[in-house]
Write an enzyme that holds these catalytic residues in place. Structure first.
Site, PDB file in Angstrom:
ATOM      1  N   ASP A  84      -5.202  10.314   9.218  1.00 26.39           N
ATOM      2  CA  ASP A  84      -3.989   9.679   9.719  1.00 26.39           C
ATOM      3  C   ASP A  84      -3.487  10.335  10.993  1.00 26.39           C
ATOM      4  OD1 ASP A  84      -3.339   7.651   7.645  1.00 26.39           O
ATOM      5  OD2 ASP A  84      -3.387   9.407   6.334  1.00 26.39           O
ATOM      6  N   GLU A  94       0.865  -1.184   0.000  1.00 26.25           N
ATOM      7  CA  GLU A  94       0.000   0.000   0.000  1.00 26.25           C
ATOM      8  C   GLU A  94       0.899   1.232   0.000  1.00 26.25           C
ATOM      9  OE1 GLU A  94      -3.365   1.992   2.912  1.00 26.25           O
ATOM     10  OE2 GLU A  94      -3.015  -0.170   3.032  1.00 26.25           O
TER      11      GLU A  94
END
Length: 338
Positions: free
Chosen positions: A133, A122
């Protein structure tokens, strides 16, 4: 290997991403000054990563055959996961940020992770507003943008590197960079770069159909996320529509290492198994060999490691040291998997 990089511009986000998995209490936000109204609509639609509509069955008809036909250009994500499951293994899925500390190092890191046995990689597309995040990946994205990691530069790097990889690469991107580029143009560029799948955490589910058309035309699998707060009925819709694998977010919150794995993940895996036979990979908060071993024992088909992986590269004193740290760390996790 050297890549020509353009200076990055910090254009404002068109749809401010909700923190991934933050679903316990959802309210429609008020658009910020200078931000388009669509920003608030997008947040409301995707705050829980849950669907507003069902994906029509015809949209997926022939999908597997189409992706398999692209096999001469490398395994699709679904094919890679099927191969792992057929061998009775658990997929090792590392995440790194493109361009941190620079794109030449990213290219070397991709090849390194592939050589160490990554089943899928990824790759995060750096973005100026990565609010899904935690601090580690936020800082990583900021470093990458400062170093000039534009979307075009990332795609150029991938075009050179993916032919050398045995595992598929999935791009993790917020929707704003895709929208700025143009959905059709972005999908075509991703295909040309050898990308096999996309994860777009802030794309409203009720807006996914138009982009799915672009993805299908370019043999890109759209991987969708479900969380501990997703209702059973909505989880069924997500698992039905997800391609490649189903991404199970292990915790309510943002990315980042945790001391322990949420024990509820075991129950969630069993619940998902009751509604789909697709591969399921668990991510968020996973950082130690003990974590990956535990999740594998609970029956996950794959384990995704992000922040702790990014930390090895981005916080080292030099790219060479970062690659060495990444190698040692990745080996410790890979070896802990059955």
């Amino acid at each position: 290997m050297a890549f020509a990089l353009k200076a990055s511009s910090s254009a404002p986000s068109l749809s401010r991403p909700m923190r991934r998995g933050t679903v316990a209490s959802v309210a429609v936000p008020v658009p910020l000054p200078g931000r388009p109204v669509v920003r608030a609509v997008a947040v409301a639609a995707v705050a829980s990563l849950e669907p507003a509509v069902t994906v029509p069955a015809p949209a997926l008809a022939g999908r597997c055959a189409s992706l398999s036909a692209a096999g001469k250009h490398g395994l699709s994500v679904a094919e890679a996961m099927s191969r792992v499951r057929a061998n009775g293994k658990t997929a090792f899925i590392p995440y790194i940020t493109a361009g941190d500390p620079d794109l030449a190092t990213t290219a070397e890191a991709l090849k390194l992770l592939d050589s160490l046995g990554a089943d899928v990689i990824e790759l995060g597309l750096p973005f100026s507003d990565p609010s899904a995040d935690g601090p580690v990946i936020q800082a990583s994205a900021a470093r990458a943008l400062a170093a000039g990691a534009t979307t075009d530069a990332v795609m150029s790097m991938l075009k050179e590197v993916t032919p050398e990889l045995s595992c598929p690469v999935v791009i993790f991107s917020y929707f704003s960079p895709i929208l700025r580029r143009g959905t059709g143009s972005f999908a075509a560029a991703a295909k040309e770069a050898g990308v096999k799948g996309l994860i777009i955490p802030d794309l409203p589910y009720d807006q996914i159909h138009a982009f799915r058309k672009e993805a299908i035309e370019n043999n890109l699998e759209l991987i969708l996320l479900t969380t501990p707060a997703t209702t059973s009925e909505r989880m069924k819709e997500i698992t039905k529509a997800s391609e490649g694998f189903v991404y199970l977010v292990s915790v309510v919150g943002v990315t980042g290492a945790r001391a322990t794995v949420n024990p509820h993940v075991k129950d969630l895996l069993q619940e998902i198994r009751q509604v789909t036979d697709k591969a399921v990979a668990v991510g968020f908060g996973i950082s130690t060999p003990e974590h990956v071993s535990q999740i594998a024992k609970w029956g996950s088909d794959g384990v995704i490691i992000g922040s702790a992986m990014v930390k090895q590269l981005g916080e080292a004193n030099s790219p060479r040291e970062g690659l060495k740290r990444l190698e040692v760390y990745a080996k410790s996790l890979k070896n802990a998997l059955p």
